[in-house]
Design an enzyme around this catalytic site. Structure first.
Site, short mmCIF file in Angstrom:
data_model
loop_
_atom_site.label_atom_id
_atom_site.label_comp_id
_atom_site.label_asym_id
_atom_site.label_seq_id
_atom_site.Cartn_x
_atom_site.Cartn_y
_atom_site.Cartn_z
N HIS A 74 20.06 6.15 -11.61
CA HIS A 74 21.14 6.86 -12.15
C HIS A 74 20.82 8.35 -12.43
CE1 HIS A 74 22.79 2.76 -12.72
NE2 HIS A 74 23.74 3.49 -12.59
N HIS A 112 9.45 -4.45 -10.05
CA HIS A 112 8.89 -3.81 -11.44
C HIS A 112 9.35 -4.06 -12.73
CE1 HIS A 112 7.99 0.18 -13.71
NE2 HIS A 112 6.90 0.28 -12.78
N GLU A 150 7.25 -5.07 -16.05
CA GLU A 150 7.66 -4.62 -17.17
C GLU A 150 8.53 -5.38 -18.19
OE1 GLU A 150 6.52 -1.49 -18.15
OE2 GLU A 150 5.62 -0.77 -16.37
N HIS A 152 0.59 -0.85 -8.82
CA HIS A 152 0.91 -2.19 -9.45
C HIS A 152 0.51 -3.42 -8.83
CE1 HIS A 152 3.12 -0.77 -12.82
NE2 HIS A 152 3.96 0.15 -12.24
CO CO Z 1 5.24 1.34 -13.18
#
Ligand code: CO
Length: 298
Positions: free
Chosen positions: A122, A180, A210, A242
């Site tokens: 966004h 993610h 997350e 990650h």
């Molecule tokens: Co990250």
């Protein structure tokens, strides 16, 4: 000031829903040579091995648009400063667009290489729109959506993701993808994608680093189904930090360690989603739509 930002957000938000309004014409169009450019915008990675996923996207984009110049921007300032120290400077989206403006590009398509339309997407869309509003700037600047940009994309991504599963995997063995995750409401895209995946294959799971579905939640689902073996696969454009640490690392909090402690055998597959041509094709379709909007009436 506050109401200005709300207005901008609303207009920019609408442009995603109504692709035909997703182009922004300069109020200052002069007759000048047409110069077309594509800006690929990713979070970025400082893991050299992971960059082959970006190389793959670039190869496919260049083949699809042989006459258009292709540039890169990384949204992560942390990754950019790390790379700059290693002598590999990369631009932010704003710097890249400012350079393209200075170099008299007339038509620009900004392609998001994000998985979902979260905060970063966004912001990208809002700042691309701001460049479109500048006097003396681009004639057209359009934005291509992330991987999961429409309801249709869920079916396409489901099919493409299932094709990325290593053929040696047996039906009783599970596959756990690592997304993610975000505090943005678009996080709901991850459990939604798991719903579509499981309609095709009941032991394919989608967790996030997350947010929900957490690895704890996924672990409970795996043990409830008495799963003995899982393939661990990143659901991110690149298999970067990650993937190497949170997914497959030796640290006791990694997904591999947590699931191994629960008695599940883990087989990590450290490939970024963009290394698979079937997935990359979906981003490229979004880019083609953004390029076709160059011709749309503003
Ligand atoms: Co990250």
């Amino acid at each position: 000031m506050k109401s200005f930002y709300i207005t901008v957000t609303v207009i920019v938000g609408l442009s995603l829903l109504l692709p035909s309004t997703g182009s922004f014409a300069s109020a200052h169009e002069k007759s000048r040579p047409v110069k077309k450019g594509i800006l690929l915008v990713a979070f970025g990675t400082s893991v050299p091995e992971a960059r082959k996923a970006y190389d793959n996207i670039e190869r496919i984009v260049k083949a699809a648009f042989p006459d258009v110049s292709v540039r890169w921007a990384y949204t992560s300032s942390m990754i950019r400063s790390k790379l700059a120290k290693q002598g590999q400077p990369l631009d932010s989206m704003e710097t890249a667009l400012a350079k393209m403006m200075d170099e008299h590009f007339t038509h620009v398509a900004v392609q998001s290489l994000h998985m979902i339309a979260g905060w970063e997407f966004h912001e990208l869309q809002r700042n691309a729109a701001a460049f479109g509003a500048m006097a003396g700037g681009f004639d057209r600047i359009t934005v291509g959506g992330p991987l999961l940009a429409s309801q249709e994309d869920f079916a396409k991504v489901t099919e493409a993701l299932l094709r990325t599963i290593p053929p040696v995997r047996k039906p009783a063995e599970a596959v756990v993808f690592m997304g993610h995750g975000t505090s943005h409401p678009s996080n709901a895209g991850y459990p939604a994608l798991m719903y579509y995946l499981q309609r095709k294959d009941p032991v394919v799971f989608m967790g996030t680093v997350e947010e929900s579905p957490t690895i704890e939640e996924i672990k409970q689902m795996l043990t409830a189904r008495k799963v003995k073996t899982v393939y661990l696969v990143p659901f991110m454009a690149v298999a970067g930090d990650h993937a190497a640490n949170d997914l497959a690392g030796e640290d006791e909090t990694s997904w591999k360690s947590m699931l191994s402690r629960a008695g599940i055998k883990c087989i990590p597959v450290l490939k970024g989603s963009a290394e698979f041509d079937d997935i990359t094709a979906i981003w490229v379709d979004h880019l083609k739509a953004a390029v076709s909007r160059w011709e749309a009436k503003p």
